[in-house]
Structures are given as structure tokens and as C-alpha cells.
Design an enzyme around this catalytic site. Structure first.
Site, PDB file in Angstrom:
ATOM      1  N   HIS A 159       1.003  -1.136   0.022  1.00 53.04           N
ATOM      2  CA  HIS A 159      -0.020   0.084  -0.138  1.00 53.04           C
ATOM      3  C   HIS A 159       0.813   1.433  -0.117  1.00 53.04           C
ATOM      4  CE1 HIS A 159       0.652  -0.976   4.238  1.00 53.04           C
ATOM      5  NE2 HIS A 159       1.049   0.150   4.523  1.00 53.04           N
TER       6      HIS A 159
ATOM      7  N   TYR B  72      -3.535   3.622   1.934  1.00 58.04           N
ATOM      8  CA  TYR B  72      -4.468   3.095   1.264  1.00 58.04           C
ATOM      9  C   TYR B  72      -3.820   2.124   0.164  1.00 58.04           C
ATOM     10  CZ  TYR B  72      -7.553   6.726   2.976  1.00 58.04           C
ATOM     11  OH  TYR B  72      -8.224   7.773   4.025  1.00 58.04           O
ATOM     12  N   THR B  73      -4.652   1.366  -0.445  1.00 53.85           N
ATOM     13  CA  THR B  73      -4.268   0.439  -1.401  1.00 53.85           C
ATOM     14  C   THR B  73      -4.898   0.785  -2.586  1.00 53.85           C
ATOM     15  OG1 THR B  73      -4.022  -1.327   0.111  1.00 53.85           O
ATOM     16  CG2 THR B  73      -4.094  -2.083  -1.926  1.00 53.85           C
TER      17      THR B  73
ATOM     18  N   CYS C 161      -8.712  -8.648   5.700  1.00 61.37           N
ATOM     19  CA  CYS C 161      -8.807  -7.243   5.973  1.00 61.37           C
ATOM     20  C   CYS C 161     -10.153  -6.660   6.209  1.00 61.37           C
ATOM     21  CB  CYS C 161      -8.129  -6.539   4.588  1.00 61.37           C
ATOM     22  SG  CYS C 161      -7.639  -4.856   4.783  1.00 61.37           S
TER      23      CYS C 161
END
Length: 277
Positions: free
Chosen positions: A79, A96-97, A251
Site C-alpha cells: 500500500h 490506502y491500497t 482485511c
């Protein structure tokens, strides 16, 4: 109201996936891959060139890279750190990814769910085309190599879908990678499901390699997925059984991660078979 997929939605999803397949094949077969734009030590600024509102509190942000041939340079499953300012003008940094891969040249995209009290959510809520986002990376412990496991089971909740989507795309768009992916994706309502069109497109294009099972806590009147919270029985049915050559990725919100870890332990998955983003 009918919430099940219509033929039109299925066609759009397939088209999205087919475009990704072609781009992915070109990228993976290319011998010369451009150097990434990320810097692990310093923040770099990227311009917002397109903002697409997906729902009342979710938007897709597209940021341009220096050239049309540039790539972000983010390893699969890792990320980036994004820096912004909250409602009081104080600096905030959050991971954030991106939903894009390095096969998506010239830009990268973030799908962001903006919460009323979220500090970084405020920054994204205020962003307009032409603004710049400060980004640093790559970050993360997950390192993916094609074929490292036979099957991935994935347990995602809410915006936790983004690293799962990134890993799934990388696997499915690489013609040499035969890894199977079984995803359970939990949300509160149907409207909360992120990337549904793209996920359904992957399931349609790769039926022998990718499956997805949606779970809603508050499902619509017409619904053929799971109801409530992800249970041990759902994991047993829709994820690979414990084995040395499988891994379960998870996740989601902290309460979900904790509950899933307990379920997996009770089902006999060793610590080596589990990974939490």
C-alpha cells in the site's frame, strides 16, 4: 426492488474485465518494465485528474503519473501512505491500497469510502480535479510471488476489499499464474459493496479461478448471498480447507479481523496459513 444482477450489468462487468485482461497480458509478457514513481522515504505530489462519485460516501479518484508510460511501482499486496489535512487543518497520514496495478500505465486510482468523522476522509471529500495528493511508499509486509500458494482464501469487510482486489487482479491477469482465489466479502448493506461491477466481471471471466460470496448484515428483500456476519460455516464452505499450500488473507474493520482470526484458529488454520493486511 430487484437487486440481483441484470444482463446489462453483467455485460459491463465482463467488458471491464476483458480490458484488464488485455492490459495485464501485455504488462506481464513485457520484458522492459518502467521504473516506478514512488519514493519510500519522501512524499511526492500527484495531480487529481478525475473524480467519480460512486455512492453518497464513496468516490473513485484518478491521479496522473508524470508521463503516459509511467507506472506507480507498487508491489502486489502493498500500500501507499497518503498525507492530507483534517477539518481542523492538522496533518494526517493514512495508508490506502490502489485498485490499479502497474499494468495500468500513466495513472493510479484509489476508491475511498469517506466517513463523517474520518480525518483523512475530510481531505478526500474536499479534493477537486487539479488538486494534488502527497504519496509515499511502497509500504507493507505482504510480498506476493506468482504460484506461491495453490489457493488463496480472502475475508474482506468494507473498504478492506481494496488489497484483495489488487491481489486478485494481479493473479487473474497474469496468464502464467494459475493460483485460485475464493473471496468472502462482507458489508452492512447492498449499497456498501465496493467494486461490485469489477468483482462480478472477474468472476464471470475467470469462473474456474475466482469465486466471490457476498455477505450482508442488512440484505435487501431479494438476496441470494450470505446474511449476518461471516461465520465459521461460511469459511468452511467458501474458502480452501487448511493445507500447507493455501493461505487465508483478511482485511476489514478491527472487530471483524479479530472475529475472523478466532474462526480461523478454531478451524485449524495455522499462523503460517493466515495473513492480515
Amino acid at each position: 426492488m430487484e437487486f440481483l444482477q441484470t444482463p446489462e450489468i453483467q455485460i459491463v462487468g465482463v467488458a471491464v474485465a476483458l480490458v484488464a485482461i488485455v492490459a495485464g497480458a501485455v504488462y506481464f509478457y513485457s520484458t522492459k518494465k518502467p521504473k516506478g514513481c514512488l519514493d519510500p522515504e519522501n512524499f511526492k505530489e500527484f495531480e487529481l485528474v478525475k473524480r467519480t462519485q460512486l455512492s453518497h460516501n464513496v468516490a473513485k479518484f484518478r491521479f496522473s503519473l508524470p508521463t503516459s508510460a509511467s507506472v506507480l511501482g507498487l508491489p502486489i499486496g502493498q500500500h501507499i501512505s497518503c498525507r492530507g489535512k483534517d477539518g481542523q487543518g492538522e496533518e494526517v497520514i493514512k495508508p490506502y491500497t490502489p485498485t490499479t496495478l502497474d499494468s495500468d500505465v500513466g495513472f493510479f486510482e484509489l476508491v475511498i469510502k469517506m466517513y463523517p468523522q474520518g480525518r483523512m476522509s475530510h481531505h478526500f471529500r474536499e479534493m477537486r480535479v487539479g488538486d494534488h495528493l502527497a504519496v509515499k511508499g511502497p509500504k507493507g509486509r505482504f510480498k506476493y510471488q506468482p504460484g506461491q500458494v495453490r489457493v488463496f482464501g480472502m475475508l474482506a469487510g468494507g473498504s478492506g476489499i481494496t488489497p484483495m482486489f489488487q491481489v486478485a487482479r494481479a493473479i487473474l491477469e497474469n496468464p502464467k499464474d494459475k493460483t485460485k482465489v475464493h473471496l468472502i466479502y462482507a458489508n452492512v448493506t447492498f449499497e456498501d459493496i465496493l467494486l461490485k461491477e469489477e468483482l462480478d466481471g472477474l468472476a464471470t471471466c475467470y469462473p474456474d479461478q475466482f469465486t466471490i460470496y457476498y455477505v450482508l448484515n442488512q440484505p435487501p428483500e431479494v438476496w441470494n448471498g450470505g446474511v449476518g456476519f461471516v461465520s465459521k460455516e461460511m469459511i468452511q464452505t467458501h474458502c480452501p480447507a487448511p493445507a500447507p499450500d493455501i493461505q487465508i488473507l483478511r482485511c476489514g474493520p478491527p472487530p471483524m479481523n479479530k472475529a475472523m482470526a478466532a474462526h480461523l484458529d478454531n478451524l485449524g488454520y495455522s499462523s503460517q496459513m493466515q495473513f492480515q493486511f
